[in-house]
Scaffold this motif. Structure first.
Motif, PDB file in Angstrom:
ATOM      1  N   GLY A 157      -6.273   8.144  -8.837  1.00 21.89           N
ATOM      2  CA  GLY A 157      -7.257   8.355  -7.822  1.00 21.89           C
ATOM      3  C   GLY A 157      -6.969   7.443  -6.623  1.00 21.89           C
ATOM      4  N   GLN A 158      -7.381   8.140  -5.431  1.00 22.72           N
ATOM      5  CA  GLN A 158      -6.968   7.643  -4.166  1.00 22.72           C
ATOM      6  C   GLN A 158      -7.075   6.094  -3.996  1.00 22.72           C
ATOM      7  OE1 GLN A 158      -8.841  10.150  -1.387  1.00 22.72           O
ATOM      8  NE2 GLN A 158      -7.216  11.785  -1.541  1.00 22.72           N
ATOM      9  N   ALA A 159      -8.284   5.623  -4.338  1.00 24.12           N
ATOM     10  CA  ALA A 159      -8.669   4.192  -3.976  1.00 24.12           C
ATOM     11  C   ALA A 159      -7.922   3.288  -4.900  1.00 24.12           C
ATOM     12  CB  ALA A 159     -10.054   4.047  -4.456  1.00 24.12           C
ATOM     13  N   ARG A 160      -7.513   3.724  -5.979  1.00 25.71           N
ATOM     14  CA  ARG A 160      -6.675   2.769  -6.926  1.00 25.71           C
ATOM     15  C   ARG A 160      -5.218   2.729  -6.453  1.00 25.71           C
ATOM     16  NH1 ARG A 160      -5.935   3.103 -13.562  1.00 25.71           N
ATOM     17  NH2 ARG A 160      -4.731   1.329 -13.829  1.00 25.71           N
ATOM     18  N   ALA A 161      -4.709   4.065  -6.092  1.00 25.63           N
ATOM     19  CA  ALA A 161      -3.227   4.244  -5.598  1.00 25.63           C
ATOM     20  C   ALA A 161      -3.365   3.475  -4.472  1.00 25.63           C
ATOM     21  CB  ALA A 161      -2.891   5.657  -5.456  1.00 25.63           C
TER      22      ALA A 161
END
Length: 404
Positions: A291-295
């Motif tokens: 996911g974008q936020a975690r990355a």
């Protein structure tokens, strides 16, 4: 009887069908995004010869950088809303035409005021292409595809300041400093022809918004108070501010502290591009998995780790390079993913959102560079302080997104 598709029809087709990064689109997005950075860093090696020609000093020529950045930052705030109302095509073409005029003024300037005036005109054109590269990407892509497009834009913007000093030095030695402005002007003409022929309009009429001073101010206020935008946008801007601080302080650290030659400095800047390129390649793949936020949070942690290592470690060229590599790897992950997260909810206002994001980035860069200059410590220590402080604030800003 056959009819050629209009620009509007071609743009509508692109809006509906362009879901992959073709070679043409890669060239256009990269070129539009990198034009401003290319025009700024390509002239750095020409400063001594330019100062003689203009009857001024190398120190006085620094005014050309600050005037460029101020015009670039402020101009974005107008370009974004205008493109949301009238579409991207004419703003892109007008920006490129303005950039060509500014380049011509710089090439024929005989005094410093004339040259600064040309740089301001250049900046007003380049700010349009920078803002609209992100807005066009948001028009055409969403989700993971948007992250990949923005990764390409980020790599292009990193490659331009990394490689352009070497290019500028070669032009200056062979053809004189004026040739650098001829080169960037020709690049703008090529981009204009290619954009008009291959892409055209990407913002359909049914998604355009009304424009007035109150509506513009209202849009910007809504963005500034919307945590979905301001949290990732501020995080990305603080990270970009750190990157500009590195570019500003690196010559003093490497040439004065570690005795690098001018050629060695150019090679060092060029090598940073490969780190950012690797990060841009890695970011969308991690986003697909996690996911974008975690990355993006992982990228912030990596960049912060490199910053802390730089601040706490020994003042050594090898250690400096290692710590900076870690910082650049994290920065290269955060920038495209954070930008995608900030722009994603605002497709209808993509121009204004991209413009405000660009303004915040330039503002954070100006503040970071100014604070670094005011610190009464060696440049190496000042850079460590700025990077660590900025990344800490960026991490805190991004965490606020989880509460949105």
């Amino acid at each position: 009887m056959t009819h050629k598709p209009t620009h509007a029809a071609r743009g509508a087709a692109a809006q509906g069908a362009q879901k992959t990064l073709t070679g043409e689109l890669r060239f256009l997005l990269a070129g539009l995004a990198a034009l401003g950075a290319l025009a700024t860093n390509i002239i750095l090696p020409t400063f001594p010869d330019m100062a003689v020609a203009l009857g001024t000093s190398v120190i006085d020529l620094s005014a050309t950088l600050s005037s460029f950045f101020v015009a670039f930052a402020v101009g974005q705030l107008f370009v974004g809303p205008l493109s949301d109302r009238f579409g991207r095509r004419w703003l892109v073409l007008a920006g490129l035409a303005t950039f060509v005029v500014g380049s011509a003024i710089c090439a024929v300037a005989s005094t410093l005021p004339q040259f600064i005036g040309g740089r301001v005109v250049q900046a007003l054109g380049a700010c349009a292409t920078s803002v609209l590269s992100r807005a066009v990407a948001r028009d055409l892509f969403d989700g993971e595809a948007l992250a990949r497009a923005l990764s390409l834009i980020m790599v292009a913007m990193a490659a331009a300041p990394g490689f352009s000093p070497m290019l500028g030095g070669a032009f200056n030695s062979g053809l004189g400093w004026q040739s650098t402005f001829t080169f960037v002007g020709v690049m703008a003409v090529v981009l204009a022809i290619y954009y008009n022929a291959r892409l055209g309009e990407t913002h359909p009429t049914d998604r355009r918004s009304a424009i007035s001073v109150p509506s513009i101010l209202k849009t910007y206020w809504q963005l500034l108070t919307d945590r979905r935008f301001i949290a990732p946008a501020l995080a990305v801007s603080l990270v970009i501010g750190s990157l500009y601080t590195f570019f500003g302080m690196a010559p003093a650290i490497l040439m004065e502290g570690f005795h690098f030659s001018p050629f060695g400095l150019a090679i060092f800047f060029a090598s940073t591009v490969f780190v950012v390129f690797g990060a841009g390649f890695l970011a969308p793949r991690l986003a697909h998995r996690w996911g974008q936020a975690r990355a993006a949070r992982l990228g912030l942690v990596i960049a912060l780790a490199g910053s802390i290592a730089l601040l706490a470690g020994k003042e050594d060229a090898v250690f400096f390079s290692a710590a900076l590599t870690v910082f650049l790897l994290g920065m290269g992950m955060v920038n495209p993913l954070g930008t995608a997260i900030a722009l994603h909810p605002f497709g209808r206002q993509a121009g204004a959102a991209s413009a405000l994001l660009g303004f915040l980035q330039m503002g954070c860069a100006a503040i970071a560079i100014s604070v670094g200059a005011l610190l009464h410590v060696p440049a190496y220590t000042a850079l460590g302080i700025i990077l660590t402080s900025s990344l800490t604030l960026a991490f805190a800003a991004f965490l606020a997104l989880r509460q949105a």
